[in-house]
Structure formats: C-alpha cells, structure tokens
Design an enzyme around this catalytic site. Sequence first.
Site, mmCIF file in Angstrom:
data_model
loop_
_atom_site.group_PDB
_atom_site.id
_atom_site.type_symbol
_atom_site.label_atom_id
_atom_site.label_comp_id
_atom_site.label_asym_id
_atom_site.label_seq_id
_atom_site.Cartn_x
_atom_site.Cartn_y
_atom_site.Cartn_z
ATOM 1 C CG MET A 69 -8.359 -17.637 23.695
ATOM 2 S SD MET A 69 -9.308 -17.770 22.205
ATOM 3 C CE MET A 69 -10.576 -16.547 22.596
ATOM 4 C CD1 TRP A 103 -7.948 -20.303 30.163
ATOM 5 C CD2 TRP A 103 -8.389 -20.751 28.219
ATOM 6 N NE1 TRP A 103 -8.881 -21.485 30.120
ATOM 7 C CE2 TRP A 103 -9.141 -21.669 29.014
ATOM 8 C CE3 TRP A 103 -8.367 -20.902 26.701
ATOM 9 C CZ2 TRP A 103 -10.173 -22.472 28.419
ATOM 10 C CZ3 TRP A 103 -9.275 -21.822 26.279
ATOM 11 C CH2 TRP A 103 -10.174 -22.664 27.235
ATOM 12 C CG HIS A 104 -5.508 -22.386 24.280
ATOM 13 N ND1 HIS A 104 -6.040 -21.373 23.726
ATOM 14 C CD2 HIS A 104 -6.551 -23.341 24.259
ATOM 15 C CE1 HIS A 104 -7.445 -21.575 23.410
ATOM 16 N NE2 HIS A 104 -7.548 -22.983 23.671
ATOM 17 N N GLY A 105 -2.005 -22.043 27.615
ATOM 18 C CA GLY A 105 -0.820 -22.633 28.301
ATOM 19 C C GLY A 105 0.358 -21.599 28.029
#
Length: 385
Positions: A315, A318-320
């Site tokens: 996660m 996924w955000h960066g």
Amino acid sequence: MVFSQYDSYLYMYILILTMIPAVVLGLMGKKIKYYGMLATAFMIYLIIGLDVQFKFLAIFIVWEMLLIFFFMKSRQKEKNKWTFRIFLFATMLPLIINKVTPMTPVGVLGFIGISYLSFRTIQIIVEIYDGAIKEIKIMDILYFVLFFPTLSSGPIDRSRRFEEEINKNIPKEEYIESYLFPGIKKIFQGLLYKFVIAALIYTYWTSRINPDKSIIPIILYMYGYTLYLFFDFAGYSLIAVGTSYIFGVKAPDNFDKPFLSKDMKEFWTRWHISLSRWFGDFIFSRFVLDSMRKKRFKKRATASHVAQIITMLTMGFWHGLTWYYIAYGLYQGVALVLTDEYTKKSKIYKKYKKEKWFQYIQIVITFNIVCFGMLIFSGFLNYYV
C-alpha cells in the site's frame, strides 16, 4: 478546460446538471445504464481532456481490454498458474510504469485515476482465474472500469456487483428511497466535509504552520493534517458514492467513523474501507492461505504477521516511491502486528476490554497512533530530514 474532480464549484455545478437526466430516468423506472455511459464519456472529457492524458487513458483501456479478453479465452481452455502470472503482471504494468517514471527524466506517464482503474482490471483478471467471472461483456466491463463518479477518487468497487446493479430494473419507489434520497444526503454531507470543514482546517490551521527547530509545529501539523485529510478525503468519497447512487449504482462506502476505532485493526475496517478490503482480499488473504498450504511458517499467526507487513508495504509503494510513503506502509504493518500481539497476549486487555473507560482510553491511544502515521504519510518530516 480540464477540471480536477470534486475540487471546484464549477465542476459541482456541471455534475448536478449531468445528474438531472439520471434522476428523471430513475423516477420513470428506466435503466440509467446507457445514459450513465454517455455521462461517463462526457465527464472523462471534462476531467482528463483530449491531450496527453487522454492518449495514455486510451492506450491503457485498449491494453487492459485486450488482456481481459485473451485471458478469458485462455482460462476457458485451462487453468494455468504461469499464464495467470504473466497476464497479471501485464495488467499491472501501466501502473508500475506510472509509479516508476516520475523518478526518471521521462516524467510521469499516465493519467488521473490510473491507480483506481488498475485495481478494477486487476480484480477482473484475478476473478477470471479463480473462476468467479465466467463471462465478459465488454461494454459492461468498460463502464465498470471508467465509471466516472469513482474515476479519480474511488471507492474501489467490484465488477460482479457493479454489473448486477446496472443491469437490473429499479422501480420508481425503490429508486427514490434507496438511491435518490441516500445519494443526495451523501452528496450534501460530502460538500460539508470537503468545502466547509476541510477548507477551514486548511485555511486556519495547517496552511499557517511553518516548520522550525521545535517540536510544536510537528505536533500541530500532525493533528491538523490528520483531520484535514479525513474531511477532505471522506468528503469527496461521499460525493462520489452519492453520485453513484444517483446513477443507480450503490458504490461501497469508504469511511465509517474511523477515529472511534479502539485499535489499528479496527481502524483499517473503518478508513478507506474499499482499499483495505481490496488489499485484504487480493494480497493478505491469498498470501496467508498460500503460506499455510505450502507450510512456509509453523504458525498461522506468523503467516498473518508477514502478510500484514507485505500488504501495508505494498500500500505504501502504491501511494508512491518516496521514503515517507514506504515508511508509512511499514509503520502501518508493524502497528497491525503489534495490535495482534497485544490483543492476544495482554492480560490487561483481556481483563478490561469490555469496560467503557478502557475502551475510551483505547480510542485516544489509537487516534494518536493514527495521527503519527498520517504525519509520516504527509511528508512534513522532509523539512527535518
């Protein structure tokens, strides 16, 4: 003119006008599906435009639809694990490119909402492999992937539930009671959250904090940003869900009083619910089951703890690909593991967990754990590194 979805009064005005025909169709007991497809095309034009982002979106859609179509053909012949892995990676490839390219001279390659659209196509590929999806209706799949209310902000819906809703006839009375009124209520609540409460917090709190050598700005920003993020994020999520209701689709709610959580496991059942459920279904649960089947660990608890770390790290990525997003993912994973250990082994917890005063203490402690995580997530600590 390109609009940032749910971020301006003009966009909201256009959105209301776009919803009127949907409401009329709903009150007539007619299917909203086909008008919804036209509205989606129009709103994508407003949100993305016809420039470079639109070209990336078009390439993405053609690529993903071809993958879904050919994987379905392959799956109908045989269930092959390596074929599934190849198609799954290919489905994830546009999102991977989008996350990696900002670190290169090329710059960002992608479009607004690529993450949420990717989650939808990945889910379809996985459920085709599982045998849950046995038939592909291209127009319905396209509508599901591109459905404009949840284009850039989620929540993350599931294709089978979505297709069932768009293809059923909703009687007038049911539309009014179960779709129209709840949808309007959610939209107004979202407007209050985003355009009033979040705006006030930003204007009079977080925007006025300047980092310096003391710890006071860090503490002020930690609480201010957490509250701002909740009201902003929950606000446009409510607008997205409410709009979906107006168009005859009960998109899943994304927030459920997260700051009343008594521990971090409960928090993740209340915060960004659709995302945490997606990660839970497609990463956490599968890793645990596969680990138990292959006997990677002696205890199921160990498999669960490793899965929690992997899930939350994913996660974060996924955000960066920045240190604070990755650190945030690791922090959340460790917090979940420690929560598990605490609730299973703490004698104090077992003795007092049903007492109201103890639950209030848990809520306060959990809130502060959440706030520190949001401080990491915000990137504010970059000023101090």
